[in-house]
Scaffold this motif. Structure first.
Motif, PDB file in Angstrom:
ATOM      1  N   GLU A  34      42.095  25.433  25.940  1.00  0.00           N
ATOM      2  CA  GLU A  34      41.129  24.422  26.375  1.00  0.00           C
ATOM      3  C   GLU A  34      39.751  24.624  25.743  1.00  0.00           C
ATOM      4  O   GLU A  34      38.884  23.758  25.868  1.00  0.00           O
ATOM      5  N   ALA A  35      39.544  25.762  25.094  1.00  0.00           N
ATOM      6  CA  ALA A  35      38.228  26.118  24.570  1.00  0.00           C
ATOM      7  C   ALA A  35      38.059  25.617  23.138  1.00  0.00           C
ATOM      8  O   ALA A  35      38.682  26.161  22.218  1.00  0.00           O
ATOM      9  N   PRO A  36      37.243  24.597  22.894  1.00  0.00           N
ATOM     10  CA  PRO A  36      37.074  24.073  21.533  1.00  0.00           C
ATOM     11  C   PRO A  36      36.385  25.050  20.597  1.00  0.00           C
ATOM     12  O   PRO A  36      36.465  24.889  19.379  1.00  0.00           O
ATOM     13  N   GLU A  37      35.713  26.057  21.172  1.00  0.00           N
ATOM     14  CA  GLU A  37      35.012  27.025  20.321  1.00  0.00           C
ATOM     15  C   GLU A  37      35.924  28.114  19.791  1.00  0.00           C
ATOM     16  O   GLU A  37      35.482  28.982  19.034  1.00  0.00           O
ATOM     17  N   ILE A  38      37.208  28.075  20.169  1.00  0.00           N
ATOM     18  CA  ILE A  38      38.161  29.102  19.736  1.00  0.00           C
ATOM     19  C   ILE A  38      39.339  28.450  19.025  1.00  0.00           C
ATOM     20  O   ILE A  38      39.882  27.436  19.472  1.00  0.00           O
ATOM     21  N   SER A  39      39.740  29.055  17.907  1.00  0.00           N
ATOM     22  CA  SER A  39      40.916  28.611  17.171  1.00  0.00           C
ATOM     23  C   SER A  39      41.849  29.802  16.971  1.00  0.00           C
ATOM     24  O   SER A  39      41.397  30.910  16.682  1.00  0.00           O
ATOM     25  N   VAL A  40      43.141  29.578  17.153  1.00  0.00           N
ATOM     26  CA  VAL A  40      44.127  30.649  17.032  1.00  0.00           C
ATOM     27  C   VAL A  40      44.471  30.876  15.570  1.00  0.00           C
ATOM     28  O   VAL A  40      44.806  29.944  14.836  1.00  0.00           O
ATOM     29  N   GLY A  41      44.371  32.147  15.145  1.00  0.00           N
ATOM     30  CA  GLY A  41      44.797  32.521  13.807  1.00  0.00           C
ATOM     31  C   GLY A  41      46.244  32.969  13.840  1.00  0.00           C
ATOM     32  O   GLY A  41      47.154  32.176  14.054  1.00  0.00           O
ATOM     33  N   GLY A  42      46.484  34.271  13.656  1.00  0.00           N
ATOM     34  CA  GLY A  42      47.836  34.804  13.755  1.00  0.00           C
ATOM     35  C   GLY A  42      48.147  35.225  15.185  1.00  0.00           C
ATOM     36  O   GLY A  42      47.252  35.360  16.028  1.00  0.00           O
ATOM     37  N   VAL A  43      49.448  35.440  15.454  1.00  0.00           N
ATOM     38  CA  VAL A  43      49.886  35.842  16.788  1.00  0.00           C
ATOM     39  C   VAL A  43      50.963  36.912  16.647  1.00  0.00           C
ATOM     40  O   VAL A  43      51.898  36.766  15.857  1.00  0.00           O
ATOM     41  N   SER A  44      50.825  37.999  17.415  1.00  0.00           N
ATOM     42  CA  SER A  44      51.893  38.992  17.481  1.00  0.00           C
ATOM     43  C   SER A  44      52.340  39.124  18.924  1.00  0.00           C
ATOM     44  O   SER A  44      51.574  38.836  19.857  1.00  0.00           O
ATOM     45  N   GLY A  45      53.593  39.565  19.117  1.00  0.00           N
ATOM     46  CA  GLY A  45      54.082  39.687  20.481  1.00  0.00           C
ATOM     47  C   GLY A  45      55.353  40.498  20.564  1.00  0.00           C
ATOM     48  O   GLY A  45      56.089  40.644  19.583  1.00  0.00           O
ATOM     49  N   ALA A  46      55.590  41.035  21.737  1.00  0.00           N
ATOM     50  CA  ALA A  46      56.828  41.746  22.044  1.00  0.00           C
ATOM     51  C   ALA A  46      57.380  41.203  23.344  1.00  0.00           C
ATOM     52  O   ALA A  46      56.626  40.860  24.256  1.00  0.00           O
ATOM     53  N   SER A  47      58.707  41.086  23.408  1.00  0.00           N
ATOM     54  CA  SER A  47      59.385  40.691  24.638  1.00  0.00           C
ATOM     55  C   SER A  47      58.841  39.357  25.145  1.00  0.00           C
ATOM     56  O   SER A  47      58.827  38.379  24.416  1.00  0.00           O
ATOM     57  N   ALA A  48      58.364  39.295  26.390  1.00  0.00           N
ATOM     58  CA  ALA A  48      57.810  38.039  26.901  1.00  0.00           C
ATOM     59  C   ALA A  48      56.624  37.586  26.062  1.00  0.00           C
ATOM     60  O   ALA A  48      56.379  36.378  25.913  1.00  0.00           O
ATOM     61  N   GLY A  49      55.872  38.534  25.508  1.00  0.00           N
ATOM     62  CA  GLY A  49      54.771  38.184  24.618  1.00  0.00           C
ATOM     63  C   GLY A  49      55.266  37.484  23.367  1.00  0.00           C
ATOM     64  O   GLY A  49      54.612  36.572  22.848  1.00  0.00           O
ATOM     65  N   ALA A  50      56.431  37.893  22.868  1.00  0.00           N
ATOM     66  CA  ALA A  50      57.017  37.243  21.689  1.00  0.00           C
ATOM     67  C   ALA A  50      57.457  35.822  22.014  1.00  0.00           C
ATOM     68  O   ALA A  50      57.281  34.903  21.201  1.00  0.00           O
ATOM     69  N   LEU A  51      58.016  35.623  23.206  1.00  0.00           N
ATOM     70  CA  LEU A  51      58.444  34.278  23.606  1.00  0.00           C
ATOM     71  C   LEU A  51      57.234  33.364  23.759  1.00  0.00           C
ATOM     72  O   LEU A  51      57.244  32.217  23.292  1.00  0.00           O
ATOM     73  N   ASN A  52      56.189  33.870  24.412  1.00  0.00           N
ATOM     74  CA  ASN A  52      54.947  33.098  24.510  1.00  0.00           C
ATOM     75  C   ASN A  52      54.405  32.756  23.133  1.00  0.00           C
ATOM     76  O   ASN A  52      53.950  31.637  22.886  1.00  0.00           O
TER      77      ASN A  52
END
Length: 345
Positions: A34-52
């Motif tokens: 919801e924050a227009p001042e933030i943009s997502v670059g890369g994402v890493s995750g494991a387990s439930a974090g990977a699914l998210n």
């Protein structure tokens, strides 16, 4: 002011695993999107974090932040709905205090490793249902597209204990299932002739790959599992949960300590180095967590995705992200690894 009128600050995300408790991360992501001042670059995750992470990237490519938020909600609703096919979830939603017994029984009958279990049939069935959910809510073509943010998903080689990192090009349903494969609950996932278990054992979440390969210097860590607890677990029904928390925090603690030491001991190399050395030198690590609130959530509830628990964790995550936005988001581009690593030392 419209989203297009703002110049968002790009940051990478590292999402810790934690089973059902990954709904906390869902809440964090919901607020950040919801924050227009933030943009997502890369994402890493494991387990439930990977699914998210996979659902998040799917939504970002297909429609931006609004679509990503909608897909995350739909995914967690589907997790709750699908769990009703393999567990006594409706009973647990009516009687929440009964989940401790349900968790113990699930562990006994799902993986087939205990004598009372007739076969690993239930674990395979649950994996099959999760596969269907992932195929419905994760767009792998979008993840493999050129415009997709970089993604890093960890799984643990069941024989060697080594971490395998799946990236955009080789991310698949099997890779996500492997990353979320708790060996006491599900049979191992075989990929390229190797058996894999939950990525949380070896990289929870992967930090070094995203630091090394991303062009972004701000990395936001979203953690679910409490690092410390006020009291020592002593009861027989409490000790396994705390041991599990410690195990799934171990890889993260070791990785952050290593990065902190490397950053502090660089000396003249920080001015001469390139590649990984430069990435570590420039790294600004941030964290969203709620140690107090998550310490009150029984770790045994990680396998019981009842809707009231998911929504409670979602709101806890949103609140934690709200606090971070108000107090720490202004530090983007300024904060150092040394400050964030203190609670891990």
């Amino acid at each position: 002011m419209s989203r297009k009128a703002l110049k968002p600050h790009t940051l990478d995300l590292a999402l810790q695993g934690g089973g059902t408790h990954g709904a906390f991360t869902w809440g964090v992501l919901d607020r950040l999107l919801e924050a227009p001042e933030i943009s997502v670059g890369g994402v890493s995750g494991a387990s439930a974090g990977a699914l998210n992470a996979a659902v998040l990237v799917s939504g970002l490519v297909n429609g931006g932040p609004e679509e990503a938020a909608a897909r995350l909600r739909a995914f967690w609703k589907a997790i709750n709905r699908s769990a009703r096919q393999t567990t006594i979830l409706p009973f647990l939603e009516a009687f929440p205090a009964a989940f401790q017994t349900a968790d113990m029984l699930w562990s006994m009958v799902s993986a087939g490793g205990i004598s009372v279990a007739p076969s690993p049939r239930l674990g395979r069935m649950a994996q099959g249902i999760l596969r269907d959910v992932l195929e419905e809510h994760v767009d792998f073509d979008a993840i493999r597209s050129l415009e997709a943010p970089k993604i890093f998903v960890s799984a643990t080689n069941a024989r060697s204990g080594a971490s395998r990192i799946f990236r955009n090009a080789d991310l698949s349903v099997d890779a996500l299932l492997a990353s979320a494969c708790l060996p006491m609950n599900f049979p191992p996932v075989t990929i390229d002739g190797e058996d894999y278990w939950d990525g949380g054992y070896s990289a929870n979440p992967p930090i070094l790959p995203i630091v090394q390969e991303s062009d972004c210097s701000d990395l936001l860590l979203v953690t679910v599992n409490p690092i410390t607890r006020k009291e020592t677990a002593r009861a027989m029904n409490e000790i396994p949960g705390r041991i599990s928390e410690m195990m799934f925090n171990l890889s993260l603690v070791k990785e952050l300590r290593g990065l902190s030491m490397m950053k502090e001991d660089m000396g003249a190399w920080q001015f001469l180095g390139t590649g990984l050395i430069r990435a570590i030198r420039d790294l600004r690590l941030h964290e969203i967590h709620d140690e107090e609130a998550m310490s009150k959530v029984d770790p045994r509830s990680k396998m019981t995705p009842v809707w009231h628990l998911l929504t409670q964790l979602h709101e806890t995550g949103r609140h934690a992200a709200d606090v971070w936005m108000e107090t720490c988001s202004g530090d983007l581009g300024k904060r150092s690894t040394a400050r964030i690593a203190e609670r891990y030392l």
